[in-house]
Design an enzyme around this catalytic site. Structure first.
Site, mmCIF file in Angstrom:
data_model
loop_
_atom_site.group_PDB
_atom_site.id
_atom_site.type_symbol
_atom_site.label_atom_id
_atom_site.label_comp_id
_atom_site.label_asym_id
_atom_site.label_seq_id
_atom_site.Cartn_x
_atom_site.Cartn_y
_atom_site.Cartn_z
ATOM 1 N N ASP A 192 0.834 -1.195 0.000
ATOM 2 C CA ASP A 192 0.000 0.000 0.000
ATOM 3 C C ASP A 192 0.875 1.253 0.000
ATOM 4 O OD1 ASP A 192 -2.702 1.280 0.524
ATOM 5 O OD2 ASP A 192 -1.609 1.966 2.291
ATOM 6 N N GLU A 250 1.781 -0.456 -4.986
ATOM 7 C CA GLU A 250 0.884 0.641 -5.336
ATOM 8 C C GLU A 250 1.802 1.857 -5.459
ATOM 9 O OE1 GLU A 250 -3.294 2.570 -3.792
ATOM 10 O OE2 GLU A 250 -1.742 2.223 -2.300
#
Length: 751
Positions: free
Chosen positions: A384, A432
């Site tokens: 993330d 990401e």
């Protein structure tokens, strides 16, 4: 930089029994503490400690330790079952005073000092290396979250009885099965929430719905769908047990789980067996079930910020912070701070950056990843807001620098090797590639070894489908995205499979909703909302409200991914047109509206069949899964062999056509013989225009003709939208003409 980095797990931090289980050894890092005690508890919550043990610091390693004989734990402290524990720490801003007692301010100097220290002995701290946690910080019996806070109103509140206890566990040796060694290029990824997967599934025993055990029961379904890797939203411990307390109040709910409390512990909420050791055993049994079905298990990890969050009260932003673990042990080591060391540095928007450039904070990242890989059986990770892991500085700055050998991204690749291109042992590492602010948007700019969520793929194809006349996407841009985005990944030696191609993800609309709503619908009443935040720039369109067109668009969007070079990722339920009713930020909705549903009407069943057959087509044709970038006509009109691009009139596309902003149709032919593909050639045409377009077909190969596998047009609905192998429809040979409906995609094979 601080202390030199160590090899994986060198410091043996955490609570560990020795080989004979005669002694329990506690080890925790803090370079700034002046005293640390480990407190032992008989029960998980609601009781006082039974022992308070002072730890000893090793000046060379800054590691504090205490060894206790298990016989002493039983006879002197009366703990005959699981050992629950936590740490209390003192430091320069709160020096140790022998007169201190729980809930007192004795010794207090300041909540934070000029060196960034935030010690507070009234707060029982989670061991950063704990293998499990006993319960969430906030529970029904302990609903007052202020007991974990600093500041004048809260600093003297003792958190001991309510705080999450770290759980001392013997090593677990249960099996995780045989890990699949498939190359990343051959994966089809299914992103899903472990609770949402089965919470609403009547075929799963009630006690297992929403759990690891329940998820294990879906391995056969996912394998039948064609999924090869399941990617779970965060499963490391987070505050979420209170989600069900008042379902209509979603203000503080945390369904997705992106506020991590511990990087080693499987979240206890998702275990049917919540006893000590139960979550670990159940997680591993689930992993084995997926491995036995040939499916890899990926997890979404959040090493950019933590569940301690940022300042949440007080006008100065200095005083009121939660002290749950890292902040109370060594705030400047574990967090990036402003230059004066008083405030968090924040590229996440949710409380401040984890200090990914500090060697000890990096040790924790690498050690926990290795634990999930080696002990818990994980095959890959999605990181993330991974740009934060590329930070090249610690305090007073943020700078992504992929060439910095000391950043966390490069260290992870060096110490936890990625899977080789052809498959084998190793990890699939997926970033990401963005965060908030600074130079954090880095799509296509991660170091070697990293695959990325290709946000530019998503945006270009959404624009082409949904923003005709509003956004310009040239055929050359489409061609680059369909062919694996060599402009992003080829310039630094990476490959098409380093592009994770997606149209939607958990964060945003579902595939159905991308084509069914013009704007987010986040302010609905429970159970469809309300949810704050959410992206306003969705590149969505409701297809003028025509339901047939909405379904066509969803079929086309799915086909984009399955026919593109790179690795496709779908979101749980996309295979049956799952809706979130237009809510594009469902992070707080732990509700039936946000869980997958398992009943099927005829339209859902047809789309599931469409999805299954399209995935099967991709898996059956290696020409769609190239290990290297296609040789063929590029955006400059250079003609080669493996791939050729065509204009609708059948002529090969040249640079002028690729760059023409008024051109909205593109077709391509992949030479299957170059890939030992069972089809000698594959032809794909996309009409992005608002009206029908005729495509003149290219040469299918000597003695071959073109056969239709699918056309996503509105006329072609039902269970056979994708023709089963052997039942494809004959279209014709070279120079045959095919009329393709507006915003539709055609797939042909040569036979």
């Amino acid at each position: 930089m601080g202390e030199a980095r160590a090899a994986i797990d060198t410091q043996q931090l955490g609570a560990r029994y020795d080989a004979s289980q005669s002694n329990l050894n506690f080890r925790v890092y803090s370079s700034r503490a002046t005293r640390i005690e480990v407190w032992l508890y008989k029960t998980a919550s609601g009781a006082q400690e039974v022992a308070r043990l002072s730890m000893t610091k090793d000046a060379a390693t800054q590691v504090w330790s205490k060894s206790v004989a298990t016989s002493t734990i039983k006879t002197s402290y009366g703990i005959t079952g699981t050992v629950y524990y936590g740490y209390r720490a003192w430091g320069p801003n709160w020096p140790y005073d022998a007169a201190w007692s729980k809930g007192s301010g004795t010794g207090f100097v300041s909540d934070v000092d000029n060196a960034g220290n935030r010690f507070n002995p009234n707060k029982l701290l989670i061991d950063p290396y704990a293998r499990e946690l006993s319960q969430d910080p906030n529970t029904a019996a302990c609903a007052d979250g202020t007991i974990y806070a600093s500041g004048a109103s809260h600093r003297n509140k003792d958190s001991g009885a309510c705080a999450s206890k770290s759980v001392a566990l013997p090593a677990d040796t249960s099996s995780i099965g045989s890990k699949p060694t498939r190359a990343l290029k051959d994966e089809v990824i299914y992103e899903v929430h472990v609770r949402g997967l089965t919470r609403n599934d009547a075929s799963v025993p009630a006690a297992e719905r929403g759990t690891y055990a329940g998820a294990a029961r879906k391995a056969a379904y996912l394998a039948g769908l064609g999924v090869t890797a399941v990617e779970f939203l965060p499963v490391q411990e987070a505050q979420n047990d209170q989600n069900d307390v008042d379902p209509a109040s979603t203000a503080n709910d945390n369904y997705w789980g992106y506020m991590t409390l511990n990087y080693f512990a499987p979240d206890r909420r998702y275990a049917a067996d919540k006893s000590a050791g139960g979550p670990t055993r159940e997680w591993k049994a689930m992993v084995k079930a997926f491995h036995d079905a040939g499916i890899k298990v990926y997890i979404d990890v959040v090493y950019n910020h933590t569940g301690e969050g940022g300042p949440w009260g007080g006008s100065d932003g200095l005083s009121v912070y939660n002290l749950l673990s890292w902040r109370g042990l060594d705030n400047p080591a574990y967090y990036s701070l402003t230059a004066d060391l008083k405030y968090p540095w924040d590229n996440t928007g949710v409380g401040g950056n984890y200090n990914t450039r500090h060697s000890v904070a990096q040790n924790l990242i690498v050690d926990s990843l290795a634990y999930w890989r080696d002990t818990l059986g994980v095959d890959g990770f999605r990181f993330d807001l991974a740009s934060v892991l590329g930070n090249s500085c610690q305090h007073g700055c943020f700078n992504f620098d992929k060439s910095d050998a000391g950043n966390a991204l490069n260290r992870i690749v060096a110490e936890l090797p990625p899977r080789p291109a052809a498959g084998g042992a190793g990890l699939d590492l997926i970033a990401e590639p963005w965060a908030i602010g600074g130079n954090s948007y880095q799509v296509g700019n991660f170091p070697a070894g990293w695959a990325e969520w290709n946000g530019l793929y998503r945006d270009a194809l959404r624009k082409k489908q949904n923003k005709l006349g509003v956004e310009v996407v040239t055929p050359g841009t489409l061609a680059s995205r369909f062919a694996g985005s060599s402009d992003l990944y080829g310039d630094d030696g990476r490959k098409p499979w380093h592009s994770i191609n997606f149209m939607v993800a958990h964060d945003g609309f579902t595939l159905n909703d991308l084509y069914a709503y013009n704007d987010k619908q986040n302010n609905q009443p429970w159970p469809y909302g309300p949810s704050d935040g959410g992206e306003d720039h969705n590149l969505s369109w409701d297809q003028a409200g025509v339901v047939l067109e909405q379904r066509k668009a969803a079929r086309t969007g799915l086909a984009f991914m399955m026919l593109s070079a790179g690795v496709p990722m779908i979101t749980g339920g996309d295979e049956v047109l799952r809706t979130q009713f237009g809510n594009n930020n469902t992070y707080n909705l732990d509700s039936a509206a946000n869980w997958l549903y398992w009943t099927r009407d005829s339209i859902e069943a047809d789309h599931e069949t469409y999805s299954k057959r399209l995935i099967a087509f991709r898996k059956a044709h290696p020409a769609l899964r190239p290990a290297n970038f296609y040789s063929g006509m590029d955006g400059n009109g250079n003609v080669m062999e493996q791939l050729r691009w065509f204009k609708p009139d059948g002529a090969q596309a040249d640079a002028a056509y690729f760059n023409g902003s008024g051109n909205h149709a593109i077709a391509w032919r992949v030479d299957g013989s170059e890939f030992a593909d069972p089809a000698s050639a594959i032809y794909v045409a996309y009409n992005g225009w608002s009206g029908p377009v005729n495509f003149v077909l290219p040469w299918p190969g000597n003695g071959k003709q073109w056969y239709r596998v699918t056309d996503t047009a509105t006329w072609n609905e039902g269970p056979n939208t994708v023709a089963p192998p052997g039942s494809e429809t004959l279209i014709g040979g070279e120079n045959a003409t095919y009329g393709l409906q507006a915003r539709s995609l055609l797939l042909l094979i040569a036979k």
